[in-house]
Design an enzyme around this catalytic site. Structure first.
Site, PDB file in Angstrom:
ATOM      1  N   LYS A  29       0.781  -1.240   0.000  1.00 14.21           N
ATOM      2  CA  LYS A  29       0.000   0.000   0.000  1.00 14.21           C
ATOM      3  C   LYS A  29       0.819   1.299   0.000  1.00 14.21           C
ATOM      4  O   LYS A  29       0.379   2.321  -0.516  1.00 14.21           O
ATOM      5  CB  LYS A  29      -0.941  -0.009   1.201  1.00 14.21           C
ATOM      6  CG  LYS A  29      -2.250  -0.724   0.900  1.00 14.21           C
ATOM      7  CD  LYS A  29      -3.265   0.250   0.361  1.00 14.21           C
ATOM      8  CE  LYS A  29      -4.389  -0.438  -0.347  1.00 14.21           C
ATOM      9  NZ  LYS A  29      -5.394   0.514  -0.832  1.00 14.21           N
ATOM     10  N   ASP A  33      -8.069   0.302   6.813  1.00 10.10           N
ATOM     11  CA  ASP A  33      -8.156  -0.941   7.569  1.00 10.10           C
ATOM     12  C   ASP A  33      -6.785  -1.279   8.146  1.00 10.10           C
ATOM     13  O   ASP A  33      -6.637  -2.193   8.927  1.00 10.10           O
ATOM     14  CB  ASP A  33      -8.584  -2.061   6.629  1.00 10.10           C
ATOM     15  CG  ASP A  33      -7.621  -2.148   5.472  1.00 10.10           C
ATOM     16  OD1 ASP A  33      -6.558  -2.762   5.621  1.00 10.10           O
ATOM     17  OD2 ASP A  33      -7.900  -1.556   4.417  1.00 10.10           O
TER      18      ASP A  33
END
Ligand SMILES: Cc1ncc(COP(=O)(O)O)c(C=O)c1O
Length: 405
Positions: free
Chosen positions: A78, A125
């Site tokens: 990410k 998350d």
């Protein structure tokens, strides 16, 4: 049909006119994105693992897995999006092109003085927030991170350890995004969200472009060998959109590999949007309590969906035990294959491939996906064991056992 069933929607838009443009994600831009990533001292190319024994066992030509657990020491891909978008935002603020901006430029005293200290805010998350917190920290800025209810404490602590003001809210993912957005407006923070919606597309486009580094590296590591099939997992569809666009730009729409998007049943907003095929986005609401925490998103990314609608072939909705299967397959290699530590969202695609190739009841899917003896499969293990407790429960204790249903 039971909720846990594996469902498929097939699209065929190859060769159609006016497909959604993918030029932003082409090789030239991917090179620039990669050059920016390379400027960080922590950069190294992540491994592309060839699981040839597994492929033999499964009856296909090869299975390649890009292991993103090695990315910048952060255990997930990410940060590629967070860092490139923050870099691009700062470059724009400096009136410079991203080509001429590097990590060194951004930490230089002149630039720090010119820009001052900014606060970047996001909802996550876990993995995206860690990437934003890491980038803000490395570049001398602040970050604020909101997490949905039920987030793993380990993921929260990893973000706090990077200096972010981070908290677990009592909201689901999509509402946590709205909270981050409200606070950005109220306090003058910069919202760095890994999903786009109408009116908020500039930063998410940079984030999606950031993800192309993964695909760009993989193509170089494949040394001219072309995958026939690419499997991508989707939360909001930004990762899968960026990578799909890269391959569509690279090979052209007629020649690109077969692209299949995989989601958990409990958060299958891309699948539902594909199934409805009515020009509208379809949302999943509520808690979305899937083990694939990174994929527990109910509202598709606008740019991501536009790309997937026109350049992906298959949309899959599947139960949690399949991701658990992928984690176990990757942690127990056959023959001389290398072991890959892959978390719930990371292993979703290998789990799906494993299930389709091993379960005779899924022969119809194997046929529909054209997974024959010549198939060269490329999957991205997008995270390592980002929730170690759950990883052990699944891989050691056998939680979420395979269900041949
Ligand atoms: C490990 C992992 N894989 C895949 C994804 C899916 O990415 P996207 O939400 O862009 O579809 C995420 C998102 O957070 C993730 O953390």
């Amino acid at each position: 049909m039971r909720e846990e069933d594996i469902k498929l929607v097939h699209y065929d838009k190859r060769g159609e006119k006016n497909l959604y443009p993918v030029a932003h994600f082409g090789k030239e831009n991917a090179f620039k994105v990669n050059a920016f990533h390379r400027s960080f001292p922590e950069y190294s190319v992540t491994p592309l693992v060839s699981l040839s024994s597994l492929a033999r066992d499964f009856g296909v030509a090869n299975i390649f897995v890009k292991d993103e657990s090695y990315r910048f020491g952060l255990n997930a891909f990410k940060v590629l999006g967070g860092s490139f978008s923050i870099g691009s935002y700062l470059a724009e603020k400096l009136g410079m092109d991203i080509d001429s901006v590097s990590y060194e430029t951004l930490i230089s005293p002149e630039v720090q003085k010119k820009i001052g200290q900014l606060t970047f805010v996001t909802a996550t998350d876990g993995n995206h927030g860690r990437g934003v917190a890491w980038t803000a920290n490395r570049l001398g800025h602040k970050s604020v991170v909101y997490m949905p209810k039920g987030s793993a404490p380990e993921r929260l602590e990893n973000i706090r350890a990077l200096g972010a003001e981070a908290s677990i809210t009592d909201l689901n993912y999509d509402d946590a995004v709205r909270l981050a957005n409200q606070h950005a407006e109220k306090y003058g923070w910069v919202m760095v969200q890994d999903t786009a919606w109408e009116g908020y597309e500039k930063i998410p486009l940079w984030i999606m472009m950031g993800y192309t580094t993964m695909a760009y590296e993989a193509v170089q590591q494949l040394k001219g060998e072309k995958p026939t099939h690419i499997f991508l997992q989707a939360g909001v569809g930004a990762l899968s959109g960026g990578v799909t666009a890269f391959f569509a730009a690279l090979f052209g729409d007629k020649d690109r590999p077969i692209i299949t998007i995989v989601e958990p049943n409990k958060a299958d907003c891309i699948y539902r949007t594909a199934e409805a095929d009515d020009g509208k986005l379809h949302f999943v609401t509520g808690d979305m309590d899937t083990i694939m925490a990174g994929l527990a998103c109910g509202e598709p990314c606008t740019i991501g969906w536009n790309i997937l609608r026109d350049h992906a072939d298959n949309f899959i909705s599947m139960p949690d035990y399949i991701a658990a299967e992928g984690m176990r397959v990757l942690s127990n290699p056959l023959g001389a294959d290398q072991r890959i530590i892959s978390g719930e969202s990371g292993a979703a695609t290998v789990g799906f491939v494993s299930e389709v190739l091993r379960n005779p009841q899924l022969a119809h899917l194997k046929k529909a996906l054209k997974l024959d003896a010549d198939a060269k499969i490329l999957c991205f293990s997008t995270e390592g064991d980002t929730d170690k407790e759950n990883y052990r429960k699944i891989v050691w204790d056998g939680l979420y056992p395979r269900n041949e249903g």
